[in-house]
Design a protein around this motif. Structure first.
Motif, mmCIF file in Angstrom:
data_model
loop_
_atom_site.group_PDB
_atom_site.id
_atom_site.type_symbol
_atom_site.label_atom_id
_atom_site.label_comp_id
_atom_site.label_asym_id
_atom_site.label_seq_id
_atom_site.Cartn_x
_atom_site.Cartn_y
_atom_site.Cartn_z
ATOM 1 N N CYS A 25 48.671 9.035 -42.957
ATOM 2 C CA CYS A 25 49.475 9.220 -44.176
ATOM 3 C C CYS A 25 49.139 8.180 -45.238
ATOM 4 C CB CYS A 25 50.967 9.176 -43.876
ATOM 5 S SG CYS A 25 51.416 9.960 -42.346
ATOM 6 N N GLY A 29 47.263 8.663 -48.867
ATOM 7 C CA GLY A 29 48.238 8.564 -49.954
ATOM 8 C C GLY A 29 47.908 7.516 -50.992
ATOM 9 N N TYR A 100 54.916 4.512 -49.574
ATOM 10 C CA TYR A 100 54.023 4.327 -48.432
ATOM 11 C C TYR A 100 54.166 2.945 -47.804
ATOM 12 C CZ TYR A 100 52.008 8.646 -49.962
ATOM 13 O OH TYR A 100 51.852 9.949 -50.314
ATOM 14 N N ALA A 185 45.382 15.164 -54.826
ATOM 15 C CA ALA A 185 45.688 15.272 -53.401
ATOM 16 C C ALA A 185 44.593 16.021 -52.640
ATOM 17 C CB ALA A 185 47.030 15.971 -53.232
ATOM 18 N N GLN B 14 56.023 19.254 -54.447
ATOM 19 C CA GLN B 14 55.780 17.994 -53.746
ATOM 20 C C GLN B 14 55.641 18.272 -52.254
ATOM 21 O OE1 GLN B 14 55.518 14.829 -54.902
ATOM 22 N NE2 GLN B 14 55.628 15.529 -57.005
ATOM 23 N N GLN B 20 51.833 14.995 -50.564
ATOM 24 C CA GLN B 20 52.205 13.609 -50.284
ATOM 25 C C GLN B 20 51.597 13.062 -49.001
ATOM 26 O OE1 GLN B 20 55.489 12.173 -51.891
ATOM 27 N NE2 GLN B 20 56.708 14.003 -52.031
ATOM 28 N N PHE B 21 50.923 13.882 -48.235
ATOM 29 C CA PHE B 21 50.257 13.445 -46.988
ATOM 30 C C PHE B 21 51.214 12.852 -45.974
ATOM 31 C CE2 PHE B 21 47.323 12.383 -50.489
ATOM 32 C CZ PHE B 21 46.514 13.465 -50.352
ATOM 33 N N MET B 22 52.464 13.300 -45.944
ATOM 34 C CA MET B 22 53.356 12.756 -44.922
ATOM 35 C C MET B 22 53.401 13.740 -43.755
ATOM 36 S SD MET B 22 56.380 11.206 -47.125
ATOM 37 C CE MET B 22 56.003 10.130 -48.489
#
Lengths: 213, 197
Positions: A25, A29, A100, A185, B14, B20-22
């Motif tokens: 993550c 991010g 983050y 992204a 989102q 958000q790469f979560m």
């Protein structure tokens, strides 16, 4: 010799990002600027070092059945320290890393190293392991950030504390017509996919060479 | 922002995985077949929705009155870990069939960035309790959407000739990147156009 091995294995042979694939993550991010990658890498290195030393020192005291919650408390404490220090002294980094930063708590690298290494090894080995893993993580983040920033914006941000204190290298040629998608992204996922493929290819090539020799 | 606006924001604009790469670890790890992807998505949705409300309550009624907001990270992660444990026990007692479907995914969720992420975002954005609940629910639904789509793509990829070095994880990342490109169509101007701001 074996101590040296604990230190260097995290950098190449067991690189946390490209080989073990942990802690994805924050990797994707924050890697829009090289400077953010340094900030994230340094934060993770500190938390990893602190928690590895602490957990390794307490490995005979922490009961086995509740070890995971105990590790999480130790890790969360170090993350809180990092958050407070960054907030007080380098607010630019604190703002750039945003959500983050607290998410380092759930970064699998840290809990993974605590579980796989620190609770079985001495304090010195655990500290070296943490430094190696932390440097490996920082290098991996810097590589991804460099690719994304150079091709996506045509710049390399080495230093960015405020409007006046910054060091940005602008690359002529690329900065006029950058591949903008790489800073977004989608670009992060694409870059990660190609890099992972490169490391698999590299590993296979090296294994084949080793087989012949 | 209206309630529908919050839901659209966290499901599409989102999206937790693709923007958000979560929660990327389970996204890559559990998306090999669609059955386990749905199970993981439902478990995450359940936990993000409940954790959003509980973390909001802990923050507003416990940390703020005693001026302890600097303990946010450490208290949230403990609340989430305890909550996941409790949810696991309750589901096991109440509904064995649901436990069978979700059971193996629940322990993995404590270290899923999405759960802690939405709890922190709720506080940062200053949502009230209902808004936090909706944001948590929508974040989980967005996660489910992405992981289910991904699992279908990966099932197809199994049958597709892919260069050997790209097999498995690399091609999964590249596919996810292409999906993220598609999700870029959901822009925050969508909310303005729909008069939801």
């Amino acid at each position: 010799m074996s101590h040296m091995n604990e230190l260097t294995k995290g950098i190449f042979k067991e690189n946390p990002t490209f080989i073990i694939m942990l802690g994805m993550c924050p990797t994707l991010g924050v890697t829009t600027q090289v400077f953010n990658a340094f900030g994230m890498g340094a934060s993770v290195l500190f938390v990893l070092l602190g928690s590895n030393i602490f957990i390794s020192a307490l490995r005979k005291i922490i009961p086995d059945s509740i070890r995971i919650p105990a590790y999480i408390v130790v890790i969360a404490s170090f993350v809180t320290i990092v958050e407070m220090v960054l907030h007080a002294f380098v607010p630019a980094v604190f703002n750039a890393l945003g959500v983050y930063l607290p998410l380092i708590v759930v970064n699998c690298i840290i809990l993974g190293r605590a579980e796989a290494f620190a609770n079985k090894n001495t304090v010195l080995d655990s500290a070296l392991d943490a430094i190696g893993m932390g440097i490996g993580f920082t290098l991996a983040l810097s590589l991804i950030a460099a690719i994304r920033e150079i091709f996506g914006a045509g710049t390399i941000t080495l230093f960015n504390l405020s409007e006046t204190q910054r060091l940005v290298i602008t690359l002529p040629g690329i900065s006029e017509s950058p591949v903008r998608v790489l800073t977004l992204a989608a670009g992060a996922l694409l870059v990660m996919g190609y890099l992972k493929a490169f490391f698999i290819w590299n590993g296979e090539r090296r294994a084949a060479k080793g087989g012949q020799a | 922002m209206s309630y529908i606006g919050i839901i659209i924001t966290y499901v599409f604009i989102q999206n937790f995985i693709l923007v958000q790469f979560m929660g990327l670890c389970p996204f890559i790890g559990v998306s090999k077949n669609s059955e386990s992807a749905i199970g993981m998505g439902m478990a995450v949705t359940f936990v993000t929705a409940v954790a959003s409300v509980v973390c909001y309550a802990v923050y507003t009624y416990l940390l703020v009155p005693f001026d302890l907001t600097y303990l946010q990270t450490i208290s949230f992660i403990l609340v989430i870990a305890a909550l996941v444990q409790m949810v696991e026990m309750v589901i096991r007692k109440m509904s064995p069939s649901l436990y069978k479907a979700l059971g193996i995914f629940l322990p993995l969720i404590t270290t899923n960035c999405a759960v802690l992420g939405i709890a922190i975002i709720n506080i940062d954005e200053g949502y009230n309790m209902l808004e936090s609940f909706l944001a948590g629910l929508a974040a989980g639904l967005g996660f489910t959407l992405a992981i289910v789509l991904m699992s279908n793509i990966r099932e197809k990829l199994e049958m597709t000739p892919v260069r050997r070095v790209f097999k498995g994880v690399p091609i999964a990342f590249i596919s996810a990147g292409l999906m993220a490109l598609a999700f870029m169509a959901f822009d925050s101007s969508l909310l303005t156009n729909l008069h939801l701001v």
